[in-house]
Design a protein around this motif. Structure first.
Motif, PDB file in Angstrom:
ATOM      1  N   UNK A  65       0.854  30.764  86.475  1.00  0.00           N
ATOM      2  CA  UNK A  65      -0.286  31.536  86.279  1.00  0.00           C
ATOM      3  C   UNK A  65      -0.152  33.084  86.674  1.00  0.00           C
ATOM      4  N   UNK A  66       0.833  33.215  87.811  1.00  0.00           N
ATOM      5  CA  UNK A  66       0.956  34.683  88.293  1.00  0.00           C
ATOM      6  C   UNK A  66       2.020  35.385  87.691  1.00  0.00           C
ATOM      7  N   UNK A  67       2.684  34.939  86.609  1.00  0.00           N
ATOM      8  CA  UNK A  67       4.086  35.233  86.180  1.00  0.00           C
ATOM      9  C   UNK A  67       3.876  36.762  85.607  1.00  0.00           C
ATOM     10  N   UNK A 107       4.996  36.485  75.203  1.00  0.00           N
ATOM     11  CA  UNK A 107       4.147  35.656  75.737  1.00  0.00           C
ATOM     12  C   UNK A 107       3.991  34.243  74.967  1.00  0.00           C
ATOM     13  N   UNK A 108       4.901  33.219  75.304  1.00  0.00           N
ATOM     14  CA  UNK A 108       4.866  32.181  74.669  1.00  0.00           C
ATOM     15  C   UNK A 108       3.635  31.105  74.871  1.00  0.00           C
ATOM     16  N   UNK A 109       2.844  31.696  75.561  1.00  0.00           N
ATOM     17  CA  UNK A 109       1.468  30.587  76.092  1.00  0.00           C
ATOM     18  C   UNK A 109       2.022  29.652  77.020  1.00  0.00           C
ATOM     19  N   UNK A 110       0.993  29.079  77.392  1.00  0.00           N
ATOM     20  CA  UNK A 110       1.217  28.227  78.487  1.00  0.00           C
ATOM     21  C   UNK A 110       1.812  28.474  79.553  1.00  0.00           C
ATOM     22  N   UNK A 111       1.409  29.555  79.909  1.00  0.00           N
ATOM     23  CA  UNK A 111       1.953  30.513  81.158  1.00  0.00           C
ATOM     24  C   UNK A 111       3.164  30.547  81.169  1.00  0.00           C
ATOM     25  N   UNK A 134      10.460  36.007  92.937  1.00  0.00           N
ATOM     26  CA  UNK A 134      10.658  34.468  92.842  1.00  0.00           C
ATOM     27  C   UNK A 134       9.867  33.590  93.759  1.00  0.00           C
ATOM     28  N   UNK A 135       8.946  34.178  94.599  1.00  0.00           N
ATOM     29  CA  UNK A 135       8.116  33.496  95.284  1.00  0.00           C
ATOM     30  C   UNK A 135       6.843  33.379  94.596  1.00  0.00           C
ATOM     31  N   UNK A 136       6.498  33.871  93.351  1.00  0.00           N
ATOM     32  CA  UNK A 136       5.259  34.206  92.572  1.00  0.00           C
ATOM     33  C   UNK A 136       5.055  33.412  91.354  1.00  0.00           C
ATOM     34  N   UNK A 137       6.608  33.070  90.849  1.00  0.00           N
ATOM     35  CA  UNK A 137       6.552  32.323  89.666  1.00  0.00           C
ATOM     36  C   UNK A 137       7.811  31.605  89.617  1.00  0.00           C
ATOM     37  N   UNK A 138       7.975  30.646  88.622  1.00  0.00           N
ATOM     38  CA  UNK A 138       9.288  29.941  88.416  1.00  0.00           C
ATOM     39  C   UNK A 138       9.944  30.643  87.470  1.00  0.00           C
ATOM     40  N   UNK A 139      11.502  30.802  87.872  1.00  0.00           N
ATOM     41  CA  UNK A 139      12.226  31.514  87.006  1.00  0.00           C
ATOM     42  C   UNK A 139      13.586  30.521  86.586  1.00  0.00           C
ATOM     43  N   UNK A 140      13.551  30.434  85.432  1.00  0.00           N
ATOM     44  CA  UNK A 140      14.461  29.644  84.827  1.00  0.00           C
ATOM     45  C   UNK A 140      15.461  30.430  83.780  1.00  0.00           C
ATOM     46  N   UNK A 141      16.880  30.396  84.411  1.00  0.00           N
ATOM     47  CA  UNK A 141      17.947  30.957  83.510  1.00  0.00           C
ATOM     48  C   UNK A 141      18.254  29.976  82.268  1.00  0.00           C
ATOM     49  N   UNK A 142      18.361  30.565  81.109  1.00  0.00           N
ATOM     50  CA  UNK A 142      18.756  29.817  79.992  1.00  0.00           C
ATOM     51  C   UNK A 142      20.080  30.268  79.558  1.00  0.00           C
ATOM     52  N   UNK A 143      20.830  30.706  80.273  1.00  0.00           N
ATOM     53  CA  UNK A 143      22.325  31.378  80.077  1.00  0.00           C
ATOM     54  C   UNK A 143      23.043  30.334  79.458  1.00  0.00           C
ATOM     55  N   UNK A 144      23.107  29.193  79.851  1.00  0.00           N
ATOM     56  CA  UNK A 144      24.055  28.080  79.513  1.00  0.00           C
ATOM     57  C   UNK A 144      23.687  27.237  78.366  1.00  0.00           C
ATOM     58  N   UNK A 145      22.142  27.329  78.400  1.00  0.00           N
ATOM     59  CA  UNK A 145      21.489  26.223  77.517  1.00  0.00           C
ATOM     60  C   UNK A 145      21.108  26.589  76.235  1.00  0.00           C
TER      61      UNK A 145
END
Length: 374
Positions: A65-67, A107-111, A134-145
C-alpha cells in the motif's frame, strides 16, 4: 570482458540461429545486427515491425500500500496519482540532483508497481531501492524470471493483435496483463524507437516460443542494437551513461518535463526527492550547459566524444551521441553545449580528426514520433 564471462539472454541461441553478429553490451552478449544489416533493420522498424531482444534490462515489482509514496522519495515523478494501467518515465536522482538512472514505472493495480531499469544499472538500482525503501514495500527482482521483447513499428499493432486482439485498444503508455500463446505477459504500448509499438514482459520459459511466433509473421524482422541506437537517436531519446549520468541533472539534460508538476516547487508534493533543492535552483537560475540536438552541416558523421567549439575555437561542449540517421538521410548528434549557444539554429562546430565540422543546434526529435495516442 571475455565472451566466457558475458551473461546471455534467454534468446541467445535464437540470435545465433538467425545469424546475428554478437557484441558485448552492458555485460551481455547481445546482437548488434542480423544479416539484413543495420540500415535495412532501421528502415524496416519504421515501415513494418521489428523485434528487439531487450531481456538484458532489469524488471522489478514493488508491492504494498505504501509502494507509490515510498518510490516518490527516490524520483521527481508523480507516482501516487499514477492511474492503474498507465506507466510513466522516471529518473532516480542523487543528492546533487544527478541522474542515477532512467526507468519506466507502471501501475499494475493490486498495489503493484512494475519497474523497467537499464541493464548496466540494474543491480545498483535494486540495491538503491532495497536500501532506501525496502522497509516500506516488498521489492521483487524479476531479473532471472522474465525476458523482455520490444515489437516496434507501424505494423506492430497488427502483428500483436493477432495473438491478443485487446492490445489494439491500448494507447501510448498504457500497460496491461495480457495472455500471449498461453503465457501471462505484461504488455505496454511504448518503446525506444519513436514509433508505435509494444514492450512485452514474458516468463523466461516462454520467451523463445513467443519470439519465434512473432518472427513468423510476415511483417516482422529481428533487429539488433545498431538499429536500436540509430532509431532512438532520430527520436531524440537519451541513452543513460552517454546523454545523461550522475554528472548531469534533469535540467541540464533537458528532461525537466520528467519532473512532474505536482513535485515541482509550489506543487502539492513539491520536493522530498534527492537533489530537489539543486534542481529547483537550476530552474530559477538556469544552467551553464544543456543537452541539445545537433545537425552536422556536412555528410561527415560526428561521433560521441567529439569536442564542440564556437566560432573562435573555444571549447563549449561535447557530443554525447552521434551517427547517421537512415530515416533522416543525414548525420545527426546530441550533446551538451554552453547555454549561450543552446538556442535552436545556433552555429557550432565539432572537431573530427582535427578538422572543424559545422553543426547547427536543432530541435528534437529529428524524425517525427509516431506514438499511438488514440
Amino acid at each position: 570482458m571475455t565472451t566466457e564471462t558475458l551473461a546471455t539472454t534467454p534468446l541467445h541461441a535464437l540470435h545465433l540461429e538467425l545469424g546475428a553478429r554478437m557484441v558485448p553490451f552492458a555485460g551481455y552478449d547481445m546482437p548488434v545486427q542480423y544479416p539484413l544489416g543495420v540500415l535495412k533493420e532501421h528502415l524496416h522498424s519504421r515501415d513494418q515491425a521489428g523485434l528487439f531482444d531487450v531481456s538484458h534490462m532489469g524488471q522489478i515489482i514493488l508491492r504494498g500500500a505504501d509502494a507509490a509514496a515510498a518510490l516518490e522519495t527516490l524520483v521527481p515523478v508523480d507516482i501516487v496519482d499514477l492511474p492503474v494501467g498507465l506507466q510513466r518515465y522516471a529518473l532516480f536522482t542523487d543528492d546533487n540532483g544527478g541522474i542515477l538512472d532512467d526507468l519506466m514505472v507502471a501501475n499494475l493495480g493490486g498495489e503493484r508497481l512494475f519497474l523497467v531499469v537499464n541493464a548496466a544499472c540494474k543491480e545498483q538500482d535494486l540495491a538503491h531501492l532495497q536500501k532506501h525503501i525496502g522497509e516500506r514495500c516488498q521489492i521483487e527482482s524479476l531479473f532471472e524470471s522474465r525476458a523482455l521483447l520490444a515489437l516496434q513499428g507501424v505494423k506492430a499493432v497488427d502483428v500483436l493483435a493477432r495473438l491478443a486482439p485487446e492490445v489494439a485498444k491500448m494507447t501510448f503508455m498504457h500497460i496491461a496483463e495480457v495472455e500471449l500463446l498461453g503465457s501471462p505477459c505484461i504488455v505496454s504500448r511504448s518503446g525506444y524507437t519513436g514509433e508505435d509499438g509494444f514492450e512485452i514482459s514474458v516468463p523466461v520459459e516462454h520467451a523463445d516460443k513467443l519470439a519465434r511466433a512473432l518472427l513468423a509473421e510476415p511483417e516482422v524482422q529481428p533487429i539488433g542494437l545498431g538499429a536500436r541506437d540509430s532509431l532512438r537517436l532520430e527520436a531524440g531519446l537519451c541513452l543513460y551513461g552517454h546523454d545523461m549520468s550522475s554528472a548531469t541533472t534533469p535540467v541540464e539534460a533537458s528532461l525537466l518535463w520528467a519532473v512532474s508538476k505536482v513535485r515541482r516547487q509550489g506543487g502539492a508534493r513539491a520536493g522530498s526527492f534527492p537533489g530537489a533543492a539543486r534542481i529547483f535552483a537550476q530552474q530559477q537560475e538556469g544552467v551553464a550547459s544543456k543537452r541539445v540536438g545537433l545537425l552536422p552541416q556536412e555528410r561527415t558523421p560526428v561521433r560521441e566524444g567529439a569536442e564542440i567549439v564556437d566560432a573562435e575555437g573555444a571549447t563549449i561542449g561535447k557530443v554525447t551521441s552521434g551517427g547517421f540517421g537512415p530515416s533522416l538521410g543525414a548525420p545527426l548528434a546530441m550533446g551538451y553545449v554552453a547555454s549561450s549557444h543552446a538556442a535552436e539554429g545556433s552555429e557550432v562546430w565539432a572537431i573530427v580528426r582535427g578538422k572543424r565540422v559545422a553543426m547547427k543546434v536543432a530541435r528534437t526529435p529529428f524524425v517525427p514520433q509516431r506514438y499511438y495516442r488514440g
